[in-house]
Design an enzyme around this catalytic site. Structure first.
Site, mmCIF file in Angstrom:
data_model
loop_
_atom_site.group_PDB
_atom_site.id
_atom_site.type_symbol
_atom_site.label_atom_id
_atom_site.label_comp_id
_atom_site.label_asym_id
_atom_site.label_seq_id
_atom_site.Cartn_x
_atom_site.Cartn_y
_atom_site.Cartn_z
ATOM 1 N N ASP A 1 0.836 -1.212 0.000
ATOM 2 C CA ASP A 1 0.000 0.000 0.000
ATOM 3 C C ASP A 1 0.866 1.255 0.000
ATOM 4 O O ASP A 1 0.659 2.183 0.805
ATOM 5 C CB ASP A 1 -0.940 0.019 1.209
ATOM 6 C CG ASP A 1 -1.647 -1.306 1.422
ATOM 7 O OD1 ASP A 1 -1.974 -1.962 0.419
ATOM 8 O OD2 ASP A 1 -1.860 -1.695 2.580
ATOM 9 N N GLU B 1 -11.207 -0.740 -3.458
ATOM 10 C CA GLU B 1 -10.487 -0.157 -2.332
ATOM 11 C C GLU B 1 -9.270 0.620 -2.843
ATOM 12 O O GLU B 1 -9.016 0.695 -4.047
ATOM 13 C CB GLU B 1 -10.035 -1.249 -1.354
ATOM 14 C CG GLU B 1 -9.018 -2.217 -1.944
ATOM 15 C CD GLU B 1 -8.602 -3.309 -0.973
ATOM 16 O OE1 GLU B 1 -9.322 -3.536 0.018
ATOM 17 O OE2 GLU B 1 -7.557 -3.956 -1.226
ATOM 18 N N ARG C 1 4.892 -8.032 -0.583
ATOM 19 C CA ARG C 1 4.340 -7.067 -1.520
ATOM 20 C C ARG C 1 5.258 -5.848 -1.487
ATOM 21 O O ARG C 1 5.158 -5.016 -0.598
ATOM 22 C CB ARG C 1 2.897 -6.708 -1.149
ATOM 23 C CG ARG C 1 1.919 -7.841 -1.355
ATOM 24 C CD ARG C 1 0.485 -7.426 -1.058
ATOM 25 N NE ARG C 1 0.286 -7.194 0.370
ATOM 26 C CZ ARG C 1 -0.851 -6.714 0.889
ATOM 27 N NH1 ARG C 1 -1.858 -6.397 0.090
ATOM 28 N NH2 ARG C 1 -0.970 -6.535 2.194
ATOM 29 N N HIS D 1 -3.078 -1.067 -5.177
ATOM 30 C CA HIS D 1 -3.047 -0.095 -4.074
ATOM 31 C C HIS D 1 -1.964 0.947 -4.343
ATOM 32 O O HIS D 1 -0.967 1.043 -3.641
ATOM 33 C CB HIS D 1 -2.836 -0.758 -2.732
ATOM 34 C CG HIS D 1 -3.368 0.112 -1.625
ATOM 35 N ND1 HIS D 1 -4.391 -0.264 -0.796
ATOM 36 C CD2 HIS D 1 -3.032 1.374 -1.250
ATOM 37 C CE1 HIS D 1 -4.658 0.711 0.050
ATOM 38 N NE2 HIS D 1 -3.855 1.728 -0.219
#
Length: 328
Positions: A14, A194, A292, A258
């Site tokens: 993110d 999202e 990630r 994201h």
């Protein structure tokens, strides 16, 4: 032309990058332990990889900000720093999802790494459900807030909403829903919209968002509005029918999403910041796989003034599959 040594930061999902007038890039993202908010800064995006990491806030021992600290974003509003993030009181599943709400902290100093962060409380919407991934932007003198939230009357885990702000911790208008998970690529594994992020250029406002579960199926969609239209009117927005950015196996890039946006050092190039994995074999819940990594690549533009994200580029530096969380 800017060349990036991807990944630019390891194990920070993110990712959000803000380029300040002091010439530094400020980086934050979800720490895989989900227990803290971190900041890094560097004069170059490639420098974020080895930049010192500072913990500017840690989760509470109990209460609404005691678990699963997700998706912080750092913003500069009226000469103050704000970090928006989501937190939960526990790790239990209710109504088919977690119990996150949205919060913000404030820093009045010039340097957000050294200054004191003050909790300004929860960003309250009109209904108390799973809410996360807030971002904010200013347009024509109005501060807007964009986020993801669950509506129990709509199938899925989260939809994208927008509202005006009275101040950096208070909404002043009713939420308007801009998108819900409904297309085939938005409902793989989970029904999710999202991680909204805003890009303004060419007299248009673009909101990218991420969809589906957090494995290889994770991808980005986009909403587009004319800069002169009413941004609170859902009819002002056009939704992409296909993903604008998704997994690309020839480059070993899976589940990109994201994202956030920043600019090159000369301010002339628009840069996409996002996370992705370089493998698909995930043990257990993808949410708790730490790899990630944050990546960056240049955005192209078509003749109509719309962004072209192309495909996720291959890694430029060797990155082993790290079984444990890296802390600095």
């Amino acid at each position: 032309m800017t060349n990036f040594l991807n990944p630019i930061v390891l194990q920070r999902a993110d990712p959000f990058v803000y380029r300040h007038t002091d010439g530094f890039y400020y980086f934050t993202g979800s720490h895989p332990l989900y227990d803290r908010i971190i900041l890094r800064r560097a004069a170059h995006l490639n420098g974020l990889h080895d930049a010192p990491e500072y913990v500017v806030w840690k989760k509470h021992k109990s209460g609404p900000m005691s678990h699963l600290i997700w998706a912080p974003e750092i913003h500069r509003i009226k000469d103050k720093w704000y970090i928006y993030f989501a937190a939960a009181p526990n790790e239990e599943i209710e109504d088919d999802t977690f119990n996150h709400r949205m919060f913000v902290i404030e820093n009045e100093s010039d340097n957000p790494i050294k200054g004191k962060w003050i909790e300004k409380g929860e960003i309250k919407t009109e209904w108390p459900t799973f809410a996360l991934d807030a971002t904010t932007f200013e347009h024509k003198g109005i501060q807007y807030y964009v986020w993801a939230q669950q509506d129990l009357n709509i199938k899925g885990h989260s939809n994208i909403y927008i509202a005006e702000m009275d101040n950096p911790w208070t909404l002043s208008t009713r939420p308007a829903m801009l998108s819900k998970p409904e297309l085939p690529w938005e409902i793989k594994g989970f029904w999710v919209n999202e991680g909204p992020s805003v890009l303004m250029k060419n007299e248009k406002v673009f909101i990218t968002y991420s969809a589906s579960a957090t494995g290889p199926e994770y991808c980005m969609g986009m909403l587009t509005a004319d800069a002169n239209d009413d941004l609170l009117d859902p009819k002002s927005w056009t939704k992409s029918k296909e993903p604008v950015f998704q997994s690309y196996s020839p480059n070993n890039q899976f589940g990109p999403g994201h994202n956030s946006f920043t600019v090159s050092e000369n301010g002339k190039e628009d840069i996409l910041i996002y996370h992705a994995r370089n493998y698909t074999e995930i043990d257990g819940d993808p949410l708790y796989d730490p790899n990630r990594h944050a990546r960056a690549q240049k955005i192209q533009w078509d003749e109509g003034g719309n962004p072209i994200f192309s495909v996720p580029v291959p890694d430029e530096r060797w990155t082993p599959r790290l079984p444990e969380v890296v802390t600095k």
